[in-house]
Design an enzyme around this catalytic site. Structure first.
Site, short mmCIF file in Angstrom:
data_model
loop_
_atom_site.label_atom_id
_atom_site.label_comp_id
_atom_site.label_asym_id
_atom_site.label_seq_id
_atom_site.Cartn_x
_atom_site.Cartn_y
_atom_site.Cartn_z
N GLU A 67 -5.65 -4.06 -0.85
CA GLU A 67 -5.98 -5.19 0.04
C GLU A 67 -7.06 -6.09 -0.55
OE1 GLU A 67 -5.59 -2.04 0.91
OE2 GLU A 67 -4.67 -1.82 2.88
N LYS A 108 -15.47 17.19 9.68
CA LYS A 108 -16.44 17.13 10.78
C LYS A 108 -16.76 18.54 11.25
CE LYS A 108 -17.44 13.31 13.74
NZ LYS A 108 -17.01 12.35 14.70
N TRP A 132 -20.91 15.22 9.73
CA TRP A 132 -20.01 14.94 8.62
C TRP A 132 -20.40 15.67 7.35
CZ3 TRP A 132 -19.25 8.88 8.66
CH2 TRP A 132 -18.45 8.56 9.76
N THR A 140 0.86 -1.18 0.00
CA THR A 140 0.00 0.00 0.00
C THR A 140 0.90 1.23 0.00
OG1 THR A 140 -0.04 0.08 2.39
CG2 THR A 140 -1.79 -1.18 1.34
P1 ADP Z 1 -3.78 3.69 -1.50
O1 ADP Z 1 -4.30 3.33 -0.14
O2 ADP Z 1 -2.37 3.64 -1.68
O3 ADP Z 1 -4.45 4.89 -2.11
P2 ADP Z 1 -5.32 1.82 -2.97
O4 ADP Z 1 -5.16 1.89 -4.42
O5 ADP Z 1 -5.43 0.52 -2.34
O6 ADP Z 1 -4.11 2.48 -2.41
O7 ADP Z 1 -6.50 2.76 -2.55
C1 ADP Z 1 -7.70 2.28 -2.08
C2 ADP Z 1 -8.57 3.44 -1.73
O8 ADP Z 1 -8.82 4.25 -2.87
C3 ADP Z 1 -9.94 3.03 -1.26
O9 ADP Z 1 -9.92 2.66 0.09
C4 ADP Z 1 -10.73 4.28 -1.52
O10 ADP Z 1 -10.56 5.24 -0.48
C5 ADP Z 1 -10.10 4.84 -2.75
N1 ADP Z 1 -10.89 4.48 -3.93
C6 ADP Z 1 -10.70 3.49 -4.80
N2 ADP Z 1 -11.61 3.51 -5.78
C7 ADP Z 1 -12.43 4.55 -5.52
C8 ADP Z 1 -13.58 5.11 -6.15
N3 ADP Z 1 -14.08 4.62 -7.28
N4 ADP Z 1 -14.14 6.18 -5.56
C9 ADP Z 1 -13.67 6.71 -4.43
N5 ADP Z 1 -12.59 6.24 -3.80
C10 ADP Z 1 -11.98 5.17 -4.33
#
Ligand code: ADP
Length: 542
Positions: A331, A439, A444, A186
């Site tokens: 993940e 917040k 929110w 990550t």
């Molecule tokens: P990082 O944590 O490095 O950004 P990831 O690619 O695993 O890596 O990111 C996952 C996160 O990206 C998700 O938990 C979410 O917050 C965000 N995410 C992924 N796809 C979307 C989407 N279509 N819309 C909004 N947020 C998204």
């Protein structure tokens, strides 16, 4: 009583064997680092992957050893995907956009043994070579004619030399499907990066699900161009799905600007593509500015961060390209939900339908999801109530590599850190990342909603909404905006644009215009950086 069916482990090598036997003539086209276009078939890909498997064994890589890559989307990277995992070693796709210190930290943590890299990344490799503790060989992914000389990398090996010297006879070994296949960290925007260690089983199951019509919808009739990098959660699984269904694959290499992508889309008759919103922004700007269109592209999968409805409108109304909004995480291998419409949503009128498409979508079979409140109790699916999104399923992590951070699960569910609601039809909508939530007076405010509105303004190129400290309300929304080149837009004009679109108290308190918004290694806006920069903006303005 047991069923009487054959037992066959779900192995990544079987995807390649299938592609070679049943789609041997299908093409894999790559724009190379050198700039030219390279073509090979799945048959050649399979043969070269077998050579590579022999070569990798020759470098002393054994079962479970980690082999790292720093590479763009291309055929050699694809060969590594299959050769390394297929022989029982673990492919570790390092993110070349990270700082060298992070690359060193991650490579050491993963205990990488060999590093394969595209020539673009020679300076990065030189910067880390004498700092990484476990890497014993470096391989430049090129041929003899393009081999660099580097005093910092005295024993540098040449990819094509290794292949030429290796036999193409190799029997893919059979082993337990739970064996680790690949490793992806990550980004670690908070704390140290953590490794998601995928297995053959999780990868193959994810591939079946991702390819389904209501998911990424991949078939032998498709030409798939993954813009999402192969170092970003395995290009969302597309290199595996393409082999499973026998689709033509097109790799853009390092050339991700609008012009290069558009040329490739048209030249190779691409039907489906995938990437994060920031990449599509560049493509749309190029297409608009040059009065172009898409003659074959019909679908694009957009995820990684929220796709602004304005972008969907541009793709769908102007260019007849359907946007598939998808949500996932490192993940989750990464596909969790995809926003394909059910018959009821298809009947909606344009704007209402767009409202549904702006949601992140329905869970694909294999990913169960729920939203929970602060007390952990499940919340209703009414499309309004929001809570933390939790998921479980066979391609979702059980724990991070080397148990970093301890047990991540809560009663068997993985807490995503995303805040979402789910409607009665099962469409999930992310309203925020828990750490990005604003917040205000205990209530929110969803930053993604506010960004989507700002992005719909014709003068806005990019917008981030962050929490800024406020004397009375603790936090209030602050908009950080990049204007489109040459466009004029004032703070008042932009704030007036919010009128009637949201509850009045959600309206951002202020707008700051900047030249650029910092992007992370996977092309997402670094809101934590902006929060640091503008934390006291409203207090100072008061
Ligand atoms: P990082 O944590 O490095 O950004 P990831 O690619 O695993 O890596 O990111 C996952 C996160 O990206 C998700 O938990 C979410 O917050 C965000 N995410 C992924 N796809 C979307 C989407 N279509 N819309 C909004 N947020 C998204």
């Amino acid at each position: 009583m047991n069923g009487l069916m054959q037992q066959q482990p779900l192995l990544i090598s079987n995807l390649l064997i299938h592609a070679e036997r049943h789609h041997g003539e299908q093409e894999v086209v790559s724009r190379r680092v050198e700039g030219d276009i390279h073509r090979q078939t799945y048959r050649e890909l399979a043969r070269r992957s077998r050579r590579l498997a022999n070569a990798v064994a020759g470098l002393g890589i054994g079962f479970g050893d980690r082999v790292a890559t720093l590479a763009w989307n291309g055929y050699r990277h694809m060969e590594l995907y299959y050769a390394v995992s297929g022989s029982g070693a673990v492919l570790h796709t390092l993110n070349p956009r990270l700082h060298p210190d992070q690359v060193v930290w991650i490579a050491d943590h993963a205990e990488d043994q060999v590093l394969f890299f595209d020539l673009t990344f020679l300076p990065l490799v030189e910067a880390v070579a004498d700092r990484v503790k476990t890497i014993k060989a470096f391989v430049a992914m090129t041929d003899r004619a393009h081999m660099p000389t580097s005093s910092k990398l005295p024993g540098l090996l040449c990819y094509e030399d290794l292949l030429a010297a290796a036999s193409d006879q190799f029997s893919w070994p059979s082993f337990d499907e739970n064996t680790a296949s690949s490793l992806c960290y990550t980004s670690g925007t908070t704390g140290n990066p953590k490794g998601a260690l995928y297995s053959h089983r999780s990868t193959v199951l994810h591939t079946y699900a991702a390819a389904l019509p209501d998911a990424l919808n991949c078939s032998a009739r498709d030409t798939i161009l993954p813009v999402v990098p192969m170092f970003h959660v395995n290009a969302w699984g597309l290199p595996y799905a393409a082999c499973m269904v026998g689709a033509k694959l097109v790799f853009p290499g390092p050339f991700l600007d609008g012009k290069s992508l558009h040329e490739l889309f048209e030249g190779e008759r691409v039907t489906v593509s995938a990437g994060v919103p920031t990449v599509w922004q560049g493509l749309l700007t190029h297409v608009e500015a040059n009065n172009l269109g898409f003659s074959t592209m019909r679908r694009t999968i957009i995820g990684g961060s929220a796709c602004p409805p304005a972008m969907m409108r541009a793709f769908q109304d102007r260019y007849d390209v359907t946007v598939l909004h998808a949500w996932g995480m490192t993940e989750l291998s990464p596909v969790g939900t995809v926003c394909t419409l059910k018959p009821r949503q298809l009947e909606l009128n344009g704007e209402q339908r767009l409202g549904v498409q702006a949601k992140q979508g329905r869970s694909v079979f294999g990913v169960d999801m729920k939203i929970v409140g602060d007390d952990g109790a499940e919340l209703p699916w009414d499309g309004k109530t929001s809570g933390e999104l939790m998921v479980r399923g066979p391609w979702i992590i059980a724990s991070y590599f080397k148990n970093a951070g301890g047990d991540p699960l809560v009663d068997g569910w993985f807490p995503t850190g995303d805040v979402a609601n789910i409607d009665t039809d099962g469409f999930m909508q992310i309203t925020d990342r828990a750490k990005d939530v604003i917040k205000s007076g205990g209530e929110w405010i969803g930053s993604i909603d506010l960004e989507n509105i700002a992005m719909a303004h014709p003068a806005v190129a990019m917008a981030a909404c962050i929490a800024a400290k406020h004397a009375k309300w603790d936090e209030r929304p602050l908009l950080v905006v990049v204007r489109k080149p040459g466009a004029e837009l004032t703070r008042q004009e932009l704030l007036a644009f919010f009128e009637g679109k949201i509850a009045k108290w959600w309206t951002p308190d202020d707008v700051v215009f900047v030249d650029a918004i910092p992007l992370g290694a996977t092309g997402k806006m670094l809101k934590n950086r902006l929060r640091e920069q503008f934390a006291d903006h409203l207090l100072n303005a008061a």
